[in-house]
Every structure is written in structure tokens, then in C-alpha cells.
Design an enzyme around this catalytic site. Sequence first.
Site, PDB file in Angstrom:
ATOM      1  N   HIS A 280     -16.088 -57.138  16.950  1.00  0.00           N
ATOM      2  CA  HIS A 280     -16.327 -56.664  18.313  1.00  0.00           C
ATOM      3  C   HIS A 280     -16.468 -55.150  18.281  1.00  0.00           C
ATOM      4  O   HIS A 280     -15.779 -54.497  17.506  1.00  0.00           O
ATOM      5  CB  HIS A 280     -15.155 -57.054  19.224  1.00  0.00           C
ATOM      6  CG  HIS A 280     -15.497 -56.949  20.664  1.00  0.00           C
ATOM      7  ND1 HIS A 280     -15.423 -55.774  21.358  1.00  0.00           N
ATOM      8  CD2 HIS A 280     -15.965 -57.883  21.524  1.00  0.00           C
ATOM      9  CE1 HIS A 280     -15.825 -55.991  22.597  1.00  0.00           C
ATOM     10  NE2 HIS A 280     -16.163 -57.252  22.724  1.00  0.00           N
ATOM     11  N   ASP A 337     -15.629 -65.590  21.823  1.00  0.00           N
ATOM     12  CA  ASP A 337     -16.562 -66.694  21.579  1.00  0.00           C
ATOM     13  C   ASP A 337     -16.136 -67.624  20.453  1.00  0.00           C
ATOM     14  O   ASP A 337     -16.722 -68.678  20.260  1.00  0.00           O
ATOM     15  CB  ASP A 337     -17.955 -66.137  21.242  1.00  0.00           C
ATOM     16  CG  ASP A 337     -18.578 -65.460  22.443  1.00  0.00           C
ATOM     17  OD1 ASP A 337     -18.446 -66.001  23.537  1.00  0.00           O
ATOM     18  OD2 ASP A 337     -19.187 -64.390  22.271  1.00  0.00           O
TER      19      ASP A 337
HETATM   20  N1  ACO Z   1     -19.465 -61.184  10.130  1.00  0.00           N
HETATM   21  C1  ACO Z   1     -19.574 -60.449   9.007  1.00  0.00           C
HETATM   22  N2  ACO Z   1     -19.587 -59.116   8.975  1.00  0.00           N
HETATM   23  C2  ACO Z   1     -19.477 -58.483  10.154  1.00  0.00           C
HETATM   24  C3  ACO Z   1     -19.346 -59.172  11.364  1.00  0.00           C
HETATM   25  C4  ACO Z   1     -19.347 -60.576  11.331  1.00  0.00           C
HETATM   26  N3  ACO Z   1     -19.240 -61.275  12.432  1.00  0.00           N
HETATM   27  N4  ACO Z   1     -19.263 -58.283  12.370  1.00  0.00           N
HETATM   28  C5  ACO Z   1     -19.321 -57.073  11.807  1.00  0.00           C
HETATM   29  N5  ACO Z   1     -19.436 -57.179  10.458  1.00  0.00           N
HETATM   30  C6  ACO Z   1     -19.467 -56.087   9.487  1.00  0.00           C
HETATM   31  C7  ACO Z   1     -20.798 -55.350   9.506  1.00  0.00           C
HETATM   32  O1  ACO Z   1     -21.717 -55.907   8.597  1.00  0.00           O
HETATM   33  C8  ACO Z   1     -20.380 -53.952   9.117  1.00  0.00           C
HETATM   34  O2  ACO Z   1     -20.166 -53.927   7.726  1.00  0.00           O
HETATM   35  P1  ACO Z   1     -20.480 -52.594   6.861  1.00  0.00           P
HETATM   36  O3  ACO Z   1     -19.524 -51.565   7.339  1.00  0.00           O
HETATM   37  O4  ACO Z   1     -20.278 -53.011   5.438  1.00  0.00           O
HETATM   38  O5  ACO Z   1     -21.912 -52.233   7.160  1.00  0.00           O
HETATM   39  C9  ACO Z   1     -19.024 -53.778   9.787  1.00  0.00           C
HETATM   40  O6  ACO Z   1     -18.501 -55.126   9.900  1.00  0.00           O
HETATM   41  C10 ACO Z   1     -19.093 -53.150  11.164  1.00  0.00           C
HETATM   42  O7  ACO Z   1     -19.927 -53.951  11.975  1.00  0.00           O
HETATM   43  P2  ACO Z   1     -21.025 -53.426  12.965  1.00  0.00           P
HETATM   44  O8  ACO Z   1     -22.149 -54.405  12.975  1.00  0.00           O
HETATM   45  O9  ACO Z   1     -21.338 -51.989  12.695  1.00  0.00           O
HETATM   46  O10 ACO Z   1     -20.228 -53.519  14.330  1.00  0.00           O
HETATM   47  P3  ACO Z   1     -20.853 -53.466  15.777  1.00  0.00           P
HETATM   48  O11 ACO Z   1     -19.806 -52.894  16.636  1.00  0.00           O
HETATM   49  O12 ACO Z   1     -22.186 -52.820  15.777  1.00  0.00           O
HETATM   50  O13 ACO Z   1     -21.125 -55.012  16.130  1.00  0.00           O
HETATM   51  C11 ACO Z   1     -20.809 -57.221  16.894  1.00  0.00           C
HETATM   52  C12 ACO Z   1     -20.274 -55.769  16.915  1.00  0.00           C
HETATM   53  C13 ACO Z   1     -22.266 -57.219  17.329  1.00  0.00           C
HETATM   54  C14 ACO Z   1     -19.991 -58.040  17.873  1.00  0.00           C
HETATM   55  C15 ACO Z   1     -20.655 -57.776  15.461  1.00  0.00           C
HETATM   56  O14 ACO Z   1     -19.299 -57.793  15.098  1.00  0.00           O
HETATM   57  C16 ACO Z   1     -21.261 -59.170  15.315  1.00  0.00           C
HETATM   58  O15 ACO Z   1     -22.469 -59.289  15.103  1.00  0.00           O
HETATM   59  N6  ACO Z   1     -20.436 -60.265  15.440  1.00  0.00           N
HETATM   60  C17 ACO Z   1     -20.946 -61.613  15.398  1.00  0.00           C
HETATM   61  C18 ACO Z   1     -21.569 -62.010  16.727  1.00  0.00           C
HETATM   62  C19 ACO Z   1     -20.533 -62.227  17.795  1.00  0.00           C
HETATM   63  O16 ACO Z   1     -19.539 -62.892  17.605  1.00  0.00           O
HETATM   64  N7  ACO Z   1     -20.811 -61.674  18.982  1.00  0.00           N
HETATM   65  C20 ACO Z   1     -19.947 -61.802  20.139  1.00  0.00           C
HETATM   66  C21 ACO Z   1     -19.359 -60.478  20.477  1.00  0.00           C
HETATM   67  S1  ACO Z   1     -18.182 -60.620  21.754  1.00  0.00           S
HETATM   68  C22 ACO Z   1     -19.022 -60.947  23.147  1.00  0.00           C
HETATM   69  O17 ACO Z   1     -20.153 -60.685  23.381  1.00  0.00           O
HETATM   70  C23 ACO Z   1     -18.239 -61.603  24.061  1.00  0.00           C
END
Ligand code: ACO
Length: 402
Positions: A280, A337
Site C-alpha cells: 500500500h 483487498d
Molecule cells: N507484490 C510484490 N512486490 C510488491 C508489491 C506486491 N503486491 N507491492 C509492492 N511491491 C514492491 C515493488 O516492486 C517495489 O519493489 P522495489 O523496491 O524492489 O522496486 C516495492 O515493493 C515498493 O513498491 P511500489 O510499487 O513502489 O509501491 P507503490 O506505493 O507505488 O504501490 C501498490 C502501491 C500499487 C498498492 C502496490 O503495493 C501494488 O501494486 N500492490 C498490489 C495491488 C493491490 O493490492 N492494490 C490494492 C491497493 S489498496 C486499495 O486500493 C484499496
Amino acid sequence: GLVVGSLLKETGHVTLDPGFTNTASTTSAITYIDGEAGILRYRGYPIEELAEKSSFLEVAYLLIYGELPTADQVGAFTDSVRRHTLLDEKFRAFFSAFPRRAHPMAVLSSAVSALSTFYQDSLDPFDPEQVDRSSIRLIAKLPTIAAYAYKTSNGQPLLYPDNSLGYVENFLRMMFGLPTQPYEIDPEIARVLDMLFVLHADHEQNCSTSTVRLVGSSQANLFSSVSAGVDALFGPLHGGANQAVLEMLERIHENGDDIDSFVERVKKKEPGVKLMGFGHRVYRNYDPRAAVVKKATGKVLDALGKSDPLLDLAMRLEEVALSDDYFVERKLYPNVDFYTGVIYKAMGFPTNAFTVLFALGRLPGWIAQWREMMNDPSTKIGRPRQVYVGPGERHFVELSAR
Ligand code: ACO
């Protein structure tokens, strides 16, 4: 501290902040999140207390008007929602025009957008009476629209709302009832669904809410602004994640519950492979909503006398992830979620309706945030800057010379 954007004007400098990870777009008095500590409050009230003690319409009132309603106020609010559940008859033709396989979120956003063609007497964003009327219409009609979108997709006849029923009960009946037989509402399912709506009701400046605000900042009407919010919620990184989580669990289950090899693929960052329902932008700790949903999921399955291997799988997947360095270092925890898909499935909702349920829950937050913005005299049209990286000036080349 609060940094006010006067520097930009004085110096001509622009801040580049992709995804707005550090940029606040507004001040707001609605929802408080402490992502490090895993705290969420609406208007100061902890989400856990509201989930346990309040109801969705009461929380909608709280978000929109800032205070918990008195008994009279909640009564009047509920009555006006009840009076507006019907849709114009012409909406039936509108639904029948969509292909059978249309995703209900696409239908939902089109239908919400169409509300501004039907209800032209509540479009002025600066007339408080009209804004109240459009807010009530949205809250009252969204369940009807959502149920109609579902019924159109499975070919069943549409049911008119029954205004003697509560908000969630009415929605369940329109979703699952048939005109030929009485529909028995399971009070436990209705209670938990109401609570799930409470958990989703606002989450400050997330992608869809920011979209609602950005569209509204051009002084677009509430229906148009909310329809844009529905579209933003559709994406799998936002509200679409609840559907994506269930599909991910089903795939892992079909592959013999091989959690380890799935987690390895996530860690290798294979294209398109993420642990959906984890991570998140704001929470660097357990999402407090996920904790409530996790507890409720077990209870609902027990109450229904059902078991679901996907719940066990989700819990094992969570355990593996929370003890794995990849997730620990990045502070990735389950978000709201992660468990909602399993609970919605147990309640009988089809997978492609999950994100619609998120939209029904989030609606009061969108409305409250849009109204807060419209009532703030310092509001300006949302218009981010950019850092241009394209070619310098060059001159047109005739087609024959290219
Ligand atoms: N699975 C694996 N790796 C992940 C995940 C995940 N779900 N989420 C983040 N990471 C990793 C990224 O690859 C990144 O790694 P790095 O530092 O090696 O590059 C690091 O964790 C940071 O992640 P970001 O993508 O920079 O975080 P951001 O804040 O941009 O994204 C998001 C947040 C979009 C929610 C992301 O965690 C994600 O895509 N999660 C999966 C989708 C999801 O569950 N969405 C629902 C969000 S909650 C909502 O809307 C109610």
C-alpha cells in the site's frame, strides 16, 4: 509541517514527484491515516469502532456532514435515501444496450455518468440544496444501478427496489432476488456487508478520490466527478485488486497450492506477477481494515456452514509473505483487498462484482471529499506541471521528404 506552494510562483521551480508519493494535493478534515502505525480514522473515530458499532448510512452522514447524526438526523437521511432508490424507467433501455459480457464496473461508470442527463435539477456544484439532492440520489441509486448491471449480465429480470427494506437488504434483494419468489435475506450477511461498506467508505486521497477531486476542480457536477472515480477504481492496482486477488488465489489453488513457487515468481518480479492484495502506498504496517475483514471472513464462512480452501490458502500465503525478507524489507502487508474477495465469494457475489461492492462502499467518501473541495474558497483547478523531456524546436518536413 505544511509547505505552502508559494515557492513555485516566486522561483519558477517545479517539483517532480511521480505518483505524488510526497506531494499533498489538499488539506482535508475527513480521514486520518497513520501508515506507519496502521491507524485509520474517519472524522477522528477509529475505523475499528465504526466497523463494530456504526452502520453504513450513519458513517456516510458522518463523512459528509462531519458529525455523527442524531437519531432524528439519521432517520431523515435514511428516509430521503429510501425515497430516491428508483431509476428513471428509461434507464432500463440503457442497461439493455450493453453487451451481456460487459464488466459491471464499466456499466456502473457509464450509468453514473448518465445520471447527469436524467437529473438535471441537481447539477449546480455551488447550490447546497442541489448538492444535497445529487448526494442523496447517488447514495440511493448506486445499489439499484449495481444490481441492474449484474442482472443485465446474467439475463435475469430487473427488480424494483423495495423501500421497506434497509439499504443493504434492499441491495441484496435486487441482486439475488427473482420476481417469481420471495427472497430471504440472511441478516448475518446483510450485517457483514454493511460493515464492509463502512470499512471502504473513505481513504483520503487515494487514486479514485483524487480523480473525483481533480475532475470536480474544473467545477464538473457531482455525477460526472463520481463516474470518473468509478473508472479510476476499476484498475487492478486500486479497487480492481479484490477481483485480482481471488483470481490469483484460484490460479495458485489450481496449481496444487504451490505457494512457494508463486512467491518465488513474485520475488523475481516476473512481469505481471505481484502478490495482489499486498502493499500500500501509505500503510507500512498491517492495513487495519484487512485485520477486520480477516476476522469477519472466518465468521461468515462459519455462519454459512461453508468452508473455502481459498481462505486457508490466503492465510498460508500471508504467513509465508510476512516471514519472507522480500516482503519484510519492503514493509508489504495485506491491504483491505486481500481478504474481501473470499468473503464476497462466500456471500454469493460473482468475482466481477467485487469491485462494484468497493465502489458502493467508497461512494460517501467521494461525495464528502468533493463537497469539502467545493466548499473551500482556496480551491483552484487541479493542473499539475510537467518536466518536458521531448525534442527541442525542429521544423516541419514535407511528407514527400520524410
Ligand atoms: N507484490 C510484490 N512486490 C510488491 C508489491 C506486491 N503486491 N507491492 C509492492 N511491491 C514492491 C515493488 O516492486 C517495489 O519493489 P522495489 O523496491 O524492489 O522496486 C516495492 O515493493 C515498493 O513498491 P511500489 O510499487 O513502489 O509501491 P507503490 O506505493 O507505488 O504501490 C501498490 C502501491 C500499487 C498498492 C502496490 O503495493 C501494488 O501494486 N500492490 C498490489 C495491488 C493491490 O493490492 N492494490 C490494492 C491497493 S489498496 C486499495 O486500493 C484499496
